[in-house]
Design an enzyme around this catalytic site. Structure first.
Site, PDB file in Angstrom:
ATOM      1  N   CYS A  95      48.500  42.427  26.483  1.00  0.00           N
ATOM      2  CA  CYS A  95      49.148  41.119  26.548  1.00  0.00           C
ATOM      3  C   CYS A  95      50.277  41.151  27.577  1.00  0.00           C
ATOM      4  CB  CYS A  95      49.670  40.728  25.167  1.00  0.00           C
ATOM      5  SG  CYS A  95      50.363  39.087  25.147  1.00  0.00           S
ATOM      6  N   THR A 338      49.903  21.092   6.549  1.00  0.00           N
ATOM      7  CA  THR A 338      48.779  20.160   6.697  1.00  0.00           C
ATOM      8  C   THR A 338      49.290  18.791   7.089  1.00  0.00           C
ATOM      9  OG1 THR A 338      46.893  19.099   5.640  1.00  0.00           O
ATOM     10  CG2 THR A 338      48.758  19.579   4.220  1.00  0.00           C
ATOM     11  N   TYR A 339      48.444  18.063   7.812  1.00  0.00           N
ATOM     12  CA  TYR A 339      48.753  16.686   8.176  1.00  0.00           C
ATOM     13  C   TYR A 339      47.715  15.768   7.529  1.00  0.00           C
ATOM     14  CZ  TYR A 339      51.230  19.503  11.558  1.00  0.00           C
ATOM     15  OH  TYR A 339      52.028  20.450  12.134  1.00  0.00           O
ATOM     16  N   THR A 341      44.657  15.631   8.164  1.00  0.00           N
ATOM     17  CA  THR A 341      43.767  15.060   9.173  1.00  0.00           C
ATOM     18  C   THR A 341      42.625  16.019   9.468  1.00  0.00           C
ATOM     19  OG1 THR A 341      45.081  16.062  10.920  1.00  0.00           O
ATOM     20  CG2 THR A 341      45.586  13.774  10.360  1.00  0.00           C
ATOM     21  N   THR A 350      42.519  19.059   3.172  1.00  0.00           N
ATOM     22  CA  THR A 350      41.887  20.123   3.964  1.00  0.00           C
ATOM     23  C   THR A 350      42.104  21.509   3.358  1.00  0.00           C
ATOM     24  OG1 THR A 350      43.850  20.334   5.366  1.00  0.00           O
ATOM     25  CG2 THR A 350      42.146  18.830   6.121  1.00  0.00           C
ATOM     26  N   GLU A 415      44.986  21.031  16.407  1.00  0.00           N
ATOM     27  CA  GLU A 415      44.304  21.591  15.230  1.00  0.00           C
ATOM     28  C   GLU A 415      43.802  23.001  15.526  1.00  0.00           C
ATOM     29  OE1 GLU A 415      41.861  17.942  14.662  1.00  0.00           O
ATOM     30  OE2 GLU A 415      42.635  17.995  12.610  1.00  0.00           O
TER      31      GLU A 415
HETATM   32  C1  LIG Z   1      43.179  23.286  10.861  1.00  0.00           C
HETATM   33  C2  LIG Z   1      43.028  21.816  10.659  1.00  0.00           C
HETATM   34  C3  LIG Z   1      41.681  21.422  10.226  1.00  0.00           C
HETATM   35  C4  LIG Z   1      44.097  21.310   9.729  1.00  0.00           C
HETATM   36  C5  LIG Z   1      44.120  19.817   9.503  1.00  0.00           C
HETATM   37  N1  LIG Z   1      44.323  19.066  10.708  1.00  0.00           N
HETATM   38  C6  LIG Z   1      45.218  19.480   8.510  1.00  0.00           C
HETATM   39  O1  LIG Z   1      46.104  18.756   8.835  1.00  0.00           O
HETATM   40  O2  LIG Z   1      45.209  19.932   7.411  1.00  0.00           O
END
Ligand SMILES: CC(C)C[C@H](N)C(=O)O
Length: 444
Positions: A95, A338-339, A341, A350, A415
């Site tokens: 690295c 998490t969002y 999404t 998620t 993401e």
């Molecule tokens: C790694 C992603 C799938 C996480 C997803 N965008 C979330 O907010 O939980």
């Protein structure tokens, strides 16, 4: 690309923080302003790593707190030594970004310039860390109490105190995981690093333009369907009430582990450029998969026998209290991040997907959770994602733009950076667990 006269023009070399992610998207998605204001002022400016992590400000805050404590606050090791240890650790994953950054910091902290000529120029005490560095980077499950004993035993020449050793271990695993992040996100050298040609060659210079992503209508609708399908699977997994026998659960774990052996085949060691080899002993030693169930298969570490929450944390708390707290917070933050999404969808739970990624990385490192059904890993993680995750976690220097672009084609870059955060923290925790277990055994 065609110029006016129809002559082929070379594509511009990638610029900005990442070879994979267009700078506009980072500025657009990242709450860069907020982040720059408080957390980063002390650093003077925002470097490429911080810009990427800035896509996830909650995480960035605890990452910087930990890094700052490791590298700047009071602790058993002199500051210059800490940077030198980071150099040794990042060299194992070739690295250049980290080697170069910490070489400068090493000199600024009053380090002896001659050490930068190579490991052989450093004091024997530092040289003795080589074995542990190598094992932590590539096969932490091999670490035993004897490795610890060799370093701390009172008779040992240039002995390490346990307090010093634990700090060195955290520094090494921090650097190994950060190297995964650098390669996994295609982080480019800082402007002032670009001058060094020998290092530039070792950085990801190949890049993919956004056109490489799915753009024609057919591909786009395939991609949309893939997300849909994945979300349906996540729902299914959540509703599954089926109970399996312990034996079946073990079989499923072993299946994932064995299948992961078949992932990236091209892991033969390539040439090790001199800018790294001078800091590395036994360069051919790399991640070696567990042999499929059989004679030399190393035993699995069962999470209930040794986990961060129940064992690792309390040992670290005794030996390096502030760090235990900071790491614990960082692990908690990354696991809870998490969002809600998923690509173009919002309000999605998620958790099963994030857990599958975390547990898959621990599975590659031989850590098994008794109560986790590894069938979920299989249902939720597509093959190209597994290839990427395994490469970035175990052989980060082999990461290619193609790997980055082939999984989750319709997800946002942020993401994918999120995946990298899970990856680096799971990897770090796995390595620490093996090292801490060896220390526990040494102490009892
Ligand atoms: C790694 C992603 C799938 C996480 C997803 N965008 C979330 O907010 O939980």
């Amino acid at each position: 690309m065609k110029g006016e006269a129809g002559v082929d023009l070379p594509e511009a070399l990638p610029s900005g923080p990442s070879a994979f992610i267009p700078i506009e998207e980072i500025l657009e998605e990242g709450p860069a302003q907020e982040v720059t204001s408080d957390t980063l002022l002390s650093e003077g400016r925002v470097d490429h790593i911080n810009m990427m992590m800035g896509l996830h400000p909650t995480y960035l805050t605890c990452f910087l707190r930990t890094q700052n404590a490791l590298l700047q606050l009071d602790g058993p090791l002199p500051l210059s030594w800490r940077h030198f240890i980071i150099i040794l650790a990042s060299a194992r994953h070739q690295c250049s970004y980290l080697v170069q950054h910490h070489s400068t910091a090493f000199l600024l902290a009053g380090g002896d310039e001659s050490w930068l000529r190579g490991l052989h120029c450093a004091p024997p005490k530092i040289q003795h860390l080589q074995t542990l560095n190598k094992l932590l980077a590539h096969r932490p499950w091999i670490i035993t109490q004897e490795h610890i004993q060799e370093l701390v035993c009172p008779g040992a020449e240039a002995r390490w105190s346990l307090a010093e050793l634990i700090q060195a271990i955290v520094l090494m695993s921090h650097a190994h995981s950060l190297a995964s992040f650098v390669w996994g996100c295609g982080i480019l050298p800082e402007p002032e690093q670009s001058g060094d040609q020998s290092l530039q060659l070792c950085s990801p210079t190949e890049s993919c333009s956004p056109q490489d992503k799915a753009r024609n209508p057919q591909e786009w609708s395939d991609a949309v369907n893939e997300v849909q399908l994945l979300m349906e699977r996540m729902m299914m997994v959540q509703q599954q009430g089926e109970e399996f026998t312990q034996e079946e659960m073990v079989t499923r774990f072993e299946r994932e582990r064995t299948e992961s052996l078949l992932e990236p085949a091209d892991v033969q060691c390539s040439v090790f450029p001199d800018c790294f080899s001078r800091f590395v002993v036994d360069a051919d030693f790399t991640y070696q998969d567990f042999s499929p169930r059989g004679a030399q298969s190393p035993p699995t570490m069962r999470a209930q026998d040794y986990s961060w929450e129940d064992h690792g944390f309390s040992l670290m708390n005794r030996l390096y209290g502030e760090m235990a707290q900071l790491l614990d917070e960082k692990f908690q933050v990354v696991c809870a991040l998490t969002y809600h999404t998923m690509a173009m969808h919002s309000h999605v739970d998620t958790s099963t997907l994030r857990k599958a990624i975390w547990n898959y990385i621990h599975c590659i490192y031989g850590i098994r959770y008794d109560d986790y059904n590894y069938g979920e890993v299989n249902q939720l993680l597509e093959r190209s994602l597994k290839v990427y995750v395994k490469t970035v976690a175990c052989h980060p220097e082999k990461t290619t733009p193609r790997m980055y672009f082939s999984f989750w084609r319709q997800f946002r870059h942020s993401e994918k950076v999120h995946v990298n955060l899970l990856l680096m923290e799971a990897r770090m925790q796995a390595a620490l667990l093996y090292a801490l277990r060896a220390i526990t055994r040494y102490m009892t």
